[in-house]
Design a protein around this motif. Sequence first.
Motif, PDB file in Angstrom:
ATOM      1  N   GLY A 280       2.493   0.784  -0.077  1.00  0.00           N
ATOM      2  CA  GLY A 280       1.830   1.822  -0.848  1.00  0.00           C
ATOM      3  C   GLY A 280       2.445   2.114  -2.198  1.00  0.00           C
ATOM      4  N   TYR A 281       3.481   1.383  -2.585  1.00  0.00           N
ATOM      5  CA  TYR A 281       4.140   1.684  -3.867  1.00  0.00           C
ATOM      6  C   TYR A 281       3.230   1.356  -5.049  1.00  0.00           C
ATOM      7  CZ  TYR A 281       8.744   2.913  -2.026  1.00  0.00           C
ATOM      8  OH  TYR A 281       9.796   3.554  -1.403  1.00  0.00           O
ATOM      9  N   ILE A 282       2.435   0.298  -4.913  1.00  0.00           N
ATOM     10  CA  ILE A 282       1.457  -0.081  -5.926  1.00  0.00           C
ATOM     11  C   ILE A 282       0.253  -0.653  -5.187  1.00  0.00           C
ATOM     12  CG2 ILE A 282       0.935  -1.668  -7.838  1.00  0.00           C
ATOM     13  CD1 ILE A 282       3.687  -1.426  -8.842  1.00  0.00           C
ATOM     14  N   PRO A 283      -0.977  -0.364  -5.637  1.00  0.00           N
ATOM     15  CA  PRO A 283      -2.148  -0.897  -4.935  1.00  0.00           C
ATOM     16  C   PRO A 283      -2.207  -2.428  -4.974  1.00  0.00           C
ATOM     17  CG  PRO A 283      -2.764   0.917  -6.390  1.00  0.00           C
ATOM     18  CD  PRO A 283      -1.353   0.574  -6.717  1.00  0.00           C
ATOM     19  N   LEU A 284      -2.513  -3.021  -3.829  1.00  0.00           N
ATOM     20  CA  LEU A 284      -2.684  -4.468  -3.726  1.00  0.00           C
ATOM     21  C   LEU A 284      -3.397  -4.775  -2.417  1.00  0.00           C
ATOM     22  CD1 LEU A 284      -1.974  -7.236  -5.075  1.00  0.00           C
ATOM     23  CD2 LEU A 284       0.037  -7.299  -3.597  1.00  0.00           C
ATOM     24  N   GLY A 285      -4.267  -5.761  -2.452  1.00  0.00           N
ATOM     25  CA  GLY A 285      -4.922  -6.236  -1.248  1.00  0.00           C
ATOM     26  C   GLY A 285      -4.886  -7.747  -1.224  1.00  0.00           C
ATOM     27  N   ALA A 286      -5.204  -8.329  -0.069  1.00  0.00           N
ATOM     28  CA  ALA A 286      -5.187  -9.779   0.033  1.00  0.00           C
ATOM     29  C   ALA A 286      -6.142 -10.242   1.115  1.00  0.00           C
ATOM     30  CB  ALA A 286      -3.774 -10.286   0.328  1.00  0.00           C
TER      31      ALA A 286
ATOM     32  N   THR B 113      -6.469  -9.129  -4.088  1.00  0.00           N
ATOM     33  CA  THR B 113      -7.437  -8.144  -4.559  1.00  0.00           C
ATOM     34  C   THR B 113      -6.686  -6.879  -4.963  1.00  0.00           C
ATOM     35  OG1 THR B 113      -7.888  -7.128  -2.394  1.00  0.00           O
ATOM     36  CG2 THR B 113      -9.115  -9.140  -2.943  1.00  0.00           C
ATOM     37  N   THR B 114      -7.387  -5.751  -4.974  1.00  0.00           N
ATOM     38  CA  THR B 114      -6.773  -4.504  -5.450  1.00  0.00           C
ATOM     39  C   THR B 114      -6.498  -3.499  -4.348  1.00  0.00           C
ATOM     40  OG1 THR B 114      -8.965  -3.606  -5.874  1.00  0.00           O
ATOM     41  CG2 THR B 114      -7.881  -4.732  -7.695  1.00  0.00           C
ATOM     42  N   GLY B 115      -6.962  -3.768  -3.132  1.00  0.00           N
ATOM     43  CA  GLY B 115      -6.772  -2.845  -2.026  1.00  0.00           C
ATOM     44  C   GLY B 115      -7.562  -3.311  -0.826  1.00  0.00           C
TER      45      GLY B 115
ATOM     46  N   ILE C  29      -8.230 -13.181   7.470  1.00  0.00           N
ATOM     47  CA  ILE C  29      -7.516 -11.905   7.674  1.00  0.00           C
ATOM     48  C   ILE C  29      -7.568 -11.125   6.369  1.00  0.00           C
ATOM     49  CG2 ILE C  29      -5.237 -10.843   7.975  1.00  0.00           C
ATOM     50  CD1 ILE C  29      -4.545 -12.997   9.968  1.00  0.00           C
ATOM     51  N   THR C  30      -7.812  -9.831   6.468  1.00  0.00           N
ATOM     52  CA  THR C  30      -7.705  -8.958   5.306  1.00  0.00           C
ATOM     53  C   THR C  30      -6.486  -8.070   5.441  1.00  0.00           C
ATOM     54  OG1 THR C  30      -9.190  -7.350   6.352  1.00  0.00           O
ATOM     55  CG2 THR C  30     -10.171  -8.935   4.823  1.00  0.00           C
ATOM     56  N   SER C  31      -5.882  -7.738   4.296  1.00  0.00           N
ATOM     57  CA  SER C  31      -4.637  -6.960   4.312  1.00  0.00           C
ATOM     58  C   SER C  31      -4.557  -6.085   3.070  1.00  0.00           C
ATOM     59  CB  SER C  31      -3.432  -7.918   4.367  1.00  0.00           C
ATOM     60  OG  SER C  31      -2.219  -7.199   4.395  1.00  0.00           O
ATOM     61  N   ALA C  32      -3.806  -4.987   3.188  1.00  0.00           N
ATOM     62  CA  ALA C  32      -3.518  -4.095   2.062  1.00  0.00           C
ATOM     63  C   ALA C  32      -2.444  -3.108   2.548  1.00  0.00           C
ATOM     64  CB  ALA C  32      -4.776  -3.389   1.566  1.00  0.00           C
TER      65      ALA C  32
END
Length: 466
Positions: free
Chosen positions: A296-302, A119-121, A287-290
């Motif tokens: 924090g260098y580039i937005p990303l979520g998972a 995802t994005t964050g 599990i959710t992650s970000a």
Amino acid sequence: MRSNFAYDTDRLVQEDQTHILHPWGDLGEPASRNPMIIAEAEGVYVYNSDGHRMLDGIGGLWCVNIGYGREEMVQAIADQVRKLPYCSNFGITATPKSIEFGTRLAGYTPGDLKRVLFTTGGSTAVDSALRFVQFYFNSTGRPNKKHIITRNYAYHGSTYLSASVSGKPGDRGNLDFVTDTVHHLPVPDPYRRPEGMTEEEFCDLKVADLENKILELGPENVGCFIAEPLLASGGVIVPPAGYQKRTRDVCSKYHVLYISDEVVTGFGRLGEIFASEPVFEIVPDIITSAKGLTSGYIPLGAVFISERLYGEVSGEAARGKQFANGFTYSGHPVACAAGLKNLDIIESENILGHVRDLGNYFIESLSKLEELPIVGIVRGSHLVACVECVADKKTKEPVPASFDIGNRIGVHARARGLMVRPMGHLAVLSPPLIVTREQIDTIVEIMEQAINAAVDDLVREGLWNK
């Protein structure tokens, strides 16, 4: 103090006040609270636009785990931008970096959580996890399992659904939320357990809160329980020992899915890539992650999903069906390249071992602040901590909101070269994971000075008696 900073602070402040809407900014005082312009950073330090150096005691926002200015991260990001700056990850399209990163991450996930949705964050990761729960039960013939159980003082995000399952009182003013299917349990805060109750008895009570709510709603109607292993933005509240495992067992008993929100606790903050199993002895369903996912260098979520769950909604019987949830920047190749390099650094520099070695020292050193009259408790785990200020140590009554104690401590700390995160009567610390023992000593020293200075302010204003 750095010299030759080519920033016009006055102009930046004026333009910020004129045009920028800050999340969680005080809308009643936009002109009187000048924004702090952070212009540069290196290692564990940030510099404001006037060149004043501060140790970043909050790690950006719980996220800059490997520290600032890592040239290998810069290079990995630049290389990927040159090669492929963007590609949609929808349907049958993928990129080498998203595949490689997902595969690497699956080597760290507990149990059978081997399926990843990028995802994005953090907010979109939580939102996607909750939507997958809906999709899963709808697809498996149990459409009544719509209810979500969460907790007061939880924080899970800022999208409509993730904000609805959040429970910080200060975040719920003048906004609307899902209320018919979202249920908040009392916060599992041992510090505020009833007088005379042991921590073990308190744990029994908080586990019973979950089981009783499931029974009240009917297990056939409850889809999931979502929980941070420790409630980070709610004040670094560490539940009583055994709470996570026992609530997981309750969920399993009633066929309720367990979502472990590791947006803050993942990627080294507690000394592990994922803390759920090695620290708290649970294997969740999701599990959710970000945040620390890319430092924090580039937005990303998972979102990491159990193979068991995925298997029940995929295969021949699912032909023609889609999990219609994604984002333009899902699996962004540059973000995944950053994530891969972030993981390389964590592994090659044994940052997890460093956190495990220093974690007790960080909490024990900060705990000395409990000797100050206004500090009720210092709590936390590894490299995340909270200092809670109280008006009365015996009653544990918080310092009144009107005293603005957290912001006062923050102002005095910044002047002395330390950034902390003020939240009402709390001050939160979560430095980059590369912080040294000597830098921890500096954090504690400045915190003591800043708290004393804030109390002196209250005394001068007639609000506090020493």
